[in-house]
Each structure stands twice: as structure tokens, then as C-alpha cells.
Design an enzyme around this catalytic site. Structure first.
Site, PDB file in Angstrom:
ATOM      1  CG  ASP A  29       3.407  -8.689   5.269  1.00  0.00           C
ATOM      2  OD1 ASP A  29       3.836  -7.723   5.917  1.00  0.00           O
ATOM      3  OD2 ASP A  29       3.322  -8.685   4.017  1.00  0.00           O
ATOM      4  CG  ASN A  87      10.941  -1.437   8.125  1.00  0.00           C
ATOM      5  OD1 ASN A  87      12.098  -1.655   8.485  1.00  0.00           O
ATOM      6  ND2 ASN A  87      10.239  -2.320   7.431  1.00  0.00           N
ATOM      7  N   GLY A  93      12.248   2.240   4.869  1.00  0.00           N
ATOM      8  CA  GLY A  93      11.331   1.569   3.948  1.00  0.00           C
ATOM      9  C   GLY A  93       9.917   1.424   4.455  1.00  0.00           C
ATOM     10  CD  GLN A  94       6.229   3.905   8.863  1.00  0.00           C
ATOM     11  OE1 GLN A  94       7.116   4.616   9.340  1.00  0.00           O
ATOM     12  NE2 GLN A  94       5.018   3.830   9.391  1.00  0.00           N
ATOM     13  CG  HIS A 100       3.511  -2.098  10.231  1.00  0.00           C
ATOM     14  ND1 HIS A 100       3.277  -0.814   9.792  1.00  0.00           N
ATOM     15  CD2 HIS A 100       4.462  -2.599   9.414  1.00  0.00           C
ATOM     16  CE1 HIS A 100       4.041  -0.559   8.758  1.00  0.00           C
ATOM     17  NE2 HIS A 100       4.791  -1.607   8.514  1.00  0.00           N
ATOM     18  CG  HIS A 102       7.536  -6.195   9.601  1.00  0.00           C
ATOM     19  ND1 HIS A 102       7.022  -6.514   8.368  1.00  0.00           N
ATOM     20  CD2 HIS A 102       7.652  -4.847   9.608  1.00  0.00           C
ATOM     21  CE1 HIS A 102       6.840  -5.416   7.660  1.00  0.00           C
ATOM     22  NE2 HIS A 102       7.215  -4.387   8.383  1.00  0.00           N
TER      23      HIS A 102
HETATM   24  P1  AMP Z   1       6.607  -1.582   6.008  1.00  0.00           P
HETATM   25  O1  AMP Z   1       7.362  -1.580   4.701  1.00  0.00           O
HETATM   26  O2  AMP Z   1       7.457  -1.824   7.204  1.00  0.00           O
HETATM   27  O3  AMP Z   1       5.728  -0.357   6.136  1.00  0.00           O
HETATM   28  O4  AMP Z   1       5.650  -2.850   5.936  1.00  0.00           O
HETATM   29  C1  AMP Z   1       4.398  -2.837   5.374  1.00  0.00           C
HETATM   30  C2  AMP Z   1       3.971  -4.270   5.265  1.00  0.00           C
HETATM   31  O5  AMP Z   1       2.572  -4.309   5.138  1.00  0.00           O
HETATM   32  C3  AMP Z   1       4.555  -4.997   4.051  1.00  0.00           C
HETATM   33  O6  AMP Z   1       5.241  -6.163   4.491  1.00  0.00           O
HETATM   34  C4  AMP Z   1       3.319  -5.351   3.222  1.00  0.00           C
HETATM   35  O7  AMP Z   1       3.433  -6.600   2.586  1.00  0.00           O
HETATM   36  C5  AMP Z   1       2.226  -5.351   4.268  1.00  0.00           C
HETATM   37  N1  AMP Z   1       0.890  -5.056   3.806  1.00  0.00           N
HETATM   38  C6  AMP Z   1       0.490  -4.019   3.032  1.00  0.00           C
HETATM   39  N2  AMP Z   1      -0.837  -4.041   2.858  1.00  0.00           N
HETATM   40  C7  AMP Z   1      -1.299  -5.119   3.555  1.00  0.00           C
HETATM   41  C8  AMP Z   1      -2.581  -5.692   3.761  1.00  0.00           C
HETATM   42  N3  AMP Z   1      -3.677  -5.169   3.221  1.00  0.00           N
HETATM   43  N4  AMP Z   1      -2.669  -6.811   4.513  1.00  0.00           N
HETATM   44  C9  AMP Z   1      -1.563  -7.358   5.068  1.00  0.00           C
HETATM   45  N5  AMP Z   1      -0.338  -6.858   4.915  1.00  0.00           N
HETATM   46  C10 AMP Z   1      -0.190  -5.763   4.161  1.00  0.00           C
END
Ligand code: AMP
Ligand code: ZN
Length: 114
Positions: A29, A87, A93-94, A100, A102
Site C-alpha cells: 500500500d 471496504n 470508506g472505499q 482489494h 487489505h
Molecule cells: P480503500 O480505502 O479500502 O479503497 O483502500 C484504498 C487503498 O489504496 C488505500 O490504503 C490507499 O493508500 C491505497 N492506494 C491508493 N493508490 C495506490 C497506489 N497507486 N499504490 C498503492 N496503494 C494505493
């Protein structure tokens, strides 16, 4: 999806993968919330977990969990414990619209989540 950042990472057009196979990719991440914070995604674009509705997708999601377990083992967090989070949509909070998982670990976590 040509404008999806996680499709681009999964297709190796940007970023760096820490794991990949035919159907799944994983990468660290960008903004880690724990010492281990890996995102595991299907290579095929699925926008959100609530779109998962058939056996093929369910198999793919199950495979992601097995990959998460393997990465957890590699990163040495299995014994102490870890959290796998998905999420879905706005209330959760997506923020990226490609499913994805986590994988979070390496520190003590709180419950309930915020
Ligand atoms: P969510 O809030 O569950 O949609 O999580 C999105 C996650 O993607 C967050 O933890 C961000 O830090 C991560 N994220 C966003 N853009 C990137 C990227 N380019 N590379 C790696 N992680 C990312
Ligand atoms: Zn995508």
C-alpha cells in the site's frame, strides 16, 4: 479498465508487485497503516466486493484469501496475527474502485474499527 490504477498496477504498467500469479496480484500500500500493509487484487477488474455474485468470482475471492495467508507467512506475521479487510462503498470508506483485500499486520490492532 484503462483508467483504473489497480488494473495498471496488476498489469505491471506502473508500481511494483510483491506477488502475482495468473489471476491475482499483490503490492504494498502507498500509504501503509501498519508495518505490513499489502493490497491483494484480482487481475480482472471487479469494482467492489458487492459485485461478487457467481461461483467463478467466489473462487477468485477464495484464492485471494489463500494468497493473503501466504504473504502473511512470508512477512512473518502469522503467529502474532493479522487482519484482512475489504471496504465496500462509501460508508466503509472505499476509495479505489477495483476490489482489494487489505492485509494488515505487524502491530497490535484495535476493535471495533473506526
Ligand atoms: P480503500 O480505502 O479500502 O479503497 O483502500 C484504498 C487503498 O489504496 C488505500 O490504503 C490507499 O493508500 C491505497 N492506494 C491508493 N493508490 C495506490 C497506489 N497507486 N499504490 C498503492 N496503494 C494505493
Ligand atoms: Zn481495475
Amino acid at each position: 479498465m484503462s483508467d483504473c490504477v489497480f488494473c495498471k498496477i496488476a498489469n505491471k504498467e506502473m508500481g511494483k508487485l510483491v506477488y502475482e500469479d495468473e489471476t491475482v496480484a499483490a503490492f504494498d500500500d502507498l500509504n501503509p497503516q501498519a508495518p505490513v500493509h499489502v493490497l491483494i487484487v484480482p487481475k480482472r477488474h471487479i469494482a467492489r466486493i458487492s459485485d461478487v455474485a457467481n461461483g467463478e468470482d467466489a473462487t477468485l475471492m477464495g484464492h485471494i484469501l489463500v494468497v493473503a495467508n501466504e504473504i502473511a507467512r512470508e512477512r512473518g506475521i502469522t503467529e502474532n496475527g493479522y487482519r484482512i479487510v475489504v471496504n465496500c462503498n462509501e460508508d466503509a470508506g472505499q476509495s479505489v474502485w477495483h476490489v482489494h483485500f487489505h492485509l494488515l499486520g505487524g502491530r497490535k490492532m484495535n476493535w471495533p474499527p473506526g
